[in-house]
Motif scaffolding. Structure first.
Motif, mmCIF file in Angstrom:
data_model
loop_
_atom_site.group_PDB
_atom_site.id
_atom_site.type_symbol
_atom_site.label_atom_id
_atom_site.label_comp_id
_atom_site.label_asym_id
_atom_site.label_seq_id
_atom_site.Cartn_x
_atom_site.Cartn_y
_atom_site.Cartn_z
ATOM 1 N N THR A 162 -2.960 -6.549 -21.270
ATOM 2 C CA THR A 162 -2.304 -7.033 -22.486
ATOM 3 C C THR A 162 -0.871 -7.480 -22.199
ATOM 4 O OG1 THR A 162 -3.632 -5.553 -23.880
ATOM 5 C CG2 THR A 162 -1.586 -6.414 -24.819
ATOM 6 N N ILE A 163 -0.092 -6.656 -21.499
ATOM 7 C CA ILE A 163 1.283 -7.030 -21.180
ATOM 8 C C ILE A 163 1.312 -8.244 -20.252
ATOM 9 C CG2 ILE A 163 3.467 -6.257 -20.170
ATOM 10 C CD1 ILE A 163 2.778 -4.890 -22.779
ATOM 11 N N SER A 164 0.376 -8.308 -19.317
ATOM 12 C CA SER A 164 0.326 -9.442 -18.386
ATOM 13 C C SER A 164 0.041 -10.742 -19.118
ATOM 14 C CB SER A 164 -0.737 -9.198 -17.311
ATOM 15 O OG SER A 164 -0.418 -8.087 -16.499
ATOM 16 N N GLN A 165 -0.816 -10.691 -20.128
ATOM 17 C CA GLN A 165 -1.145 -11.904 -20.871
ATOM 18 C C GLN A 165 -0.009 -12.322 -21.801
ATOM 19 O OE1 GLN A 165 -4.943 -10.779 -22.637
ATOM 20 N NE2 GLN A 165 -6.087 -11.741 -20.969
ATOM 21 N N ILE A 166 0.756 -11.333 -22.297
ATOM 22 C CA ILE A 166 1.899 -11.676 -23.155
ATOM 23 C C ILE A 166 3.066 -12.194 -22.317
ATOM 24 C CG2 ILE A 166 3.623 -10.736 -24.739
ATOM 25 C CD1 ILE A 166 1.501 -8.737 -25.682
ATOM 26 N N TRP A 167 3.377 -11.513 -21.211
ATOM 27 C CA TRP A 167 4.457 -11.940 -20.310
ATOM 28 C C TRP A 167 3.864 -12.289 -18.950
ATOM 29 C CZ3 TRP A 167 5.657 -7.778 -23.728
ATOM 30 C CH2 TRP A 167 6.628 -8.095 -24.666
ATOM 31 N N ASP A 168 3.923 -11.354 -17.999
ATOM 32 C CA ASP A 168 3.245 -11.553 -16.717
ATOM 33 C C ASP A 168 3.027 -10.198 -16.066
ATOM 34 O OD1 ASP A 168 5.644 -10.742 -15.526
ATOM 35 O OD2 ASP A 168 6.271 -12.778 -15.024
ATOM 36 N N TRP A 169 2.379 -10.198 -14.890
ATOM 37 C CA TRP A 169 2.015 -8.926 -14.255
ATOM 38 C C TRP A 169 3.238 -8.148 -13.803
ATOM 39 C CZ3 TRP A 169 3.476 -8.045 -9.229
ATOM 40 C CH2 TRP A 169 3.758 -9.155 -8.432
ATOM 41 N N ARG A 170 4.326 -8.844 -13.465
ATOM 42 C CA ARG A 170 5.533 -8.137 -13.030
ATOM 43 C C ARG A 170 6.121 -7.301 -14.175
ATOM 44 N NH1 ARG A 170 7.330 -10.002 -8.140
ATOM 45 N NH2 ARG A 170 6.471 -11.998 -7.439
ATOM 46 N N ALA A 172 4.528 -6.157 -16.691
ATOM 47 C CA ALA A 172 3.594 -5.066 -16.966
ATOM 48 C C ALA A 172 3.818 -3.889 -16.020
ATOM 49 C CB ALA A 172 2.156 -5.584 -16.848
ATOM 50 N N ILE A 173 4.005 -4.175 -14.725
ATOM 51 C CA ILE A 173 4.202 -3.099 -13.753
ATOM 52 C C ILE A 173 5.542 -2.403 -13.985
ATOM 53 C CG2 ILE A 173 4.547 -2.591 -11.305
ATOM 54 C CD1 ILE A 173 2.495 -4.749 -10.667
ATOM 55 N N ILE A 174 6.580 -3.158 -14.270
ATOM 56 C CA ILE A 174 7.890 -2.550 -14.530
ATOM 57 C C ILE A 174 7.833 -1.658 -15.762
ATOM 58 C CG2 ILE A 174 10.265 -3.064 -15.224
ATOM 59 C CD1 ILE A 174 10.069 -5.587 -13.428
ATOM 60 N N CYS A 175 7.173 -2.122 -16.814
ATOM 61 C CA CYS A 175 7.031 -1.297 -18.018
ATOM 62 C C CYS A 175 6.266 -0.009 -17.706
ATOM 63 C CB CYS A 175 6.302 -2.080 -19.100
ATOM 64 S SG CYS A 175 7.286 -3.413 -19.840
ATOM 65 N N ALA A 176 5.247 -0.114 -16.869
ATOM 66 C CA ALA A 176 4.482 1.073 -16.473
ATOM 67 C C ALA A 176 5.384 2.070 -15.747
ATOM 68 C CB ALA A 176 3.307 0.663 -15.589
ATOM 69 N N GLY A 177 6.219 1.577 -14.840
ATOM 70 C CA GLY A 177 7.130 2.466 -14.126
ATOM 71 C C GLY A 177 8.105 3.166 -15.050
ATOM 72 N N LEU A 178 8.581 2.469 -16.051
ATOM 73 C CA LEU A 178 9.535 3.062 -16.994
ATOM 74 C C LEU A 178 8.907 4.174 -17.820
ATOM 75 C CD1 LEU A 178 11.395 -0.165 -18.213
ATOM 76 C CD2 LEU A 178 12.289 1.636 -16.708
ATOM 77 N N ILE A 179 7.605 4.086 -18.080
ATOM 78 C CA ILE A 179 6.937 5.147 -18.837
ATOM 79 C C ILE A 179 7.082 6.485 -18.115
ATOM 80 C CG2 ILE A 179 4.672 6.034 -19.543
ATOM 81 C CD1 ILE A 179 3.867 3.135 -20.157
ATOM 82 N N GLY A 180 6.800 6.496 -16.816
ATOM 83 C CA GLY A 180 6.881 7.735 -16.059
ATOM 84 C C GLY A 180 8.291 8.285 -15.963
#
Length: 411
Positions: A162-170, A172-180
């Motif tokens: 979902t995040i990749s389709q709204i913005w891009d895969w980068r 999405a991965i950065i947002c995932a890292g911030l969650i942790g």
């Protein structure tokens, strides 16, 4: 080891400990699928093969497996909370950095660092639960732990795509890292219930050779090795669907990226539902081996049907994946109870660390082969491998049960 309290833990304290440990496990499993969820996008971005992408998974789990037994000793020596927070911080930071790379090769060392961070979760989480949860709720404690992990798996594909389709895969991965990293900060503030007291008798520096040999005999006993192999085969079964299930479904059935993602999410959510009911069953029986064997056989049959059947529609495919996930998930709390029965008192960190490193071994060995099969145009291999390894796990369960019964009744 974590010290036990004199009074039996209250329901409220049990629930809070289960919740905190569950959140940590959710995050760790979420990170397992952050990169695999966008393998198709990385395949196009860096123009690399699926085998090369499988190498990222192999390095992650290889590093995690090698570090997991030492992490178990660190849990017994320094306490689970410290080790847990350090590992979660490393895993989160390494994942975030993956979103900043400019080439495929930069992902390789980050996968290793993330794997080292991932190594702490099973020995730390399960040591906390084993020491702090009331014995009559322990099956549900293990179920909650596993349930949260599987919900983390289920959340990752949808979140990343979902995040990749709204913005891009980068992004999405950065947002995932911030969650942790956010959860690490929250645990520093609100995670006091995970505070523990290391066992001074568990010191590993300058340890006498006799103690080293005792540890070696414990970890290399037939019972513990059988548990280790169970997890290795189980991981080998699941990693194929997790890493290459989406591209395999697209290639086999011509579905869209979103439809394929929904199928894998359905399998993982089905597993979570199975874990919920499996926890109830685990607290009501001592024949955990029967639950594990039955669930694995049924799950293998559903997945085998997917592998051998062409032309499945999206609804039928989703139904089969959900059913296979439920059957597999029912076994999860019982497997943890089997390991608990095999672990001597005071050695749960070491035993859980070693046994669960089998998950990483199985996860490290299979992705390269399945990536190669995908490159050769044989996506059904993903599902055949999953079904086959699920079936093989039943042999190790029989051995674990036999060894535990023998130990309890040597006469």
């Amino acid at each position: 080891m974590i010290s036990s309290t004199a009074a039996a833990p209250s329901l409220g304290r049990d629930i809070k400990v289960m919740g905190l440990v569950g959140v940590a496990h959710w995050v760790s499993h979420f990170y397992h699928l952050v990169l695999p969820a966008v393998f198709l996008l990385l395949h196009d971005e860096f123009e690399v093969s699926f085998a090369a992408l499988g190498l990222l998974t192999a390095l992650f789990y290889g590093a995690s497996g090698l570090a997991q037994t030492p992490a178990g000793f660190m849990v017994d020596r320094y306490g689970a909370r410290r080790v847990l927070l350090a590992g979660l911080a490393l895993l989160s930071a390494a994942t975030l950095a993956c979103g900043l790379v400019e080439s495929y090769w930069m992902l390789l060392p980050l996968a290793i660092l993330a794997g080292i961070g991932n190594s702490v979760f099973h020995p730390a989480d399960l040591s906390i639960l084993t020491a702090k949860i009331s014995p009559h709720r322990l099956g549900r404690g293990y179920a909650t732990h596993a349930l949260c992990g599987n919900l983390g798996w289920a959340a990752a594909p949808t979140f990343m795509i979902t995040i990749s389709q709204i913005w891009d895969w980068r992004v999405a991965i950065i947002c995932a890292g911030l969650i942790g990293l956010t959860i690490v900060a929250a645990f520093l503030i609100w995670g006091a219930d995970l505070e523990d007291t290391p066992d001074a008798s568990a010191k590993v520096e300058h340890i006498p050779m006799g103690r080293l040999m005792d540890n070696a005999r414990l970890l290399l006993s037939a019972t513990i090795i059988s548990c280790f192999l169970y997890f290795a085969f189980l991981a080998a079964a699941l990693i194929g669907i997790q890493s290459f299930g989406i591209p395999a479904i697209i290639n086999m059935y011509g579905l869209t990226l979103a439809e394929a993602s929904h199928g894998i999410t359905g399998f993982l959510l089905g597993t979570a539902v199975g874990i919920f009911f499996g926890g109830i069953l685990a607290d009501r029986t001592d024949r955990h081996d029967r639950i594990a064997i039955f669930g694995m056989v049924v799950s293998a049959l559903f997945i085998f049907y997917i592998a051998m059947t062409a032309g499945l529609g999206p609804a039928m495919l989703l139904g089969l994946l959900v059913a296979g996930g439920v059957a597999s998930g029912v076994t999860t709390p019982s497997r943890d109870m089997l390991v608990r029965a095999a672990a001597p008192k005071g050695a749960s960190g070491r035993v859980f660390g070693f046994v669960y490193s089998g998950l990483d071994l199985g996860s490290a060995l299979v992705p390269l082969l399945l990536g190669w099969a995908m490159d050769q145009g044989y996506p059904a291999a993903v599902f055949y491998a999953t079904a086959g390894f699920l079936a093989v796990t039943t042999l190790t369960v029989v051995q674990v049960r036999r060894q535990v019964v023998t130990a309890e009744d040597p006469a």
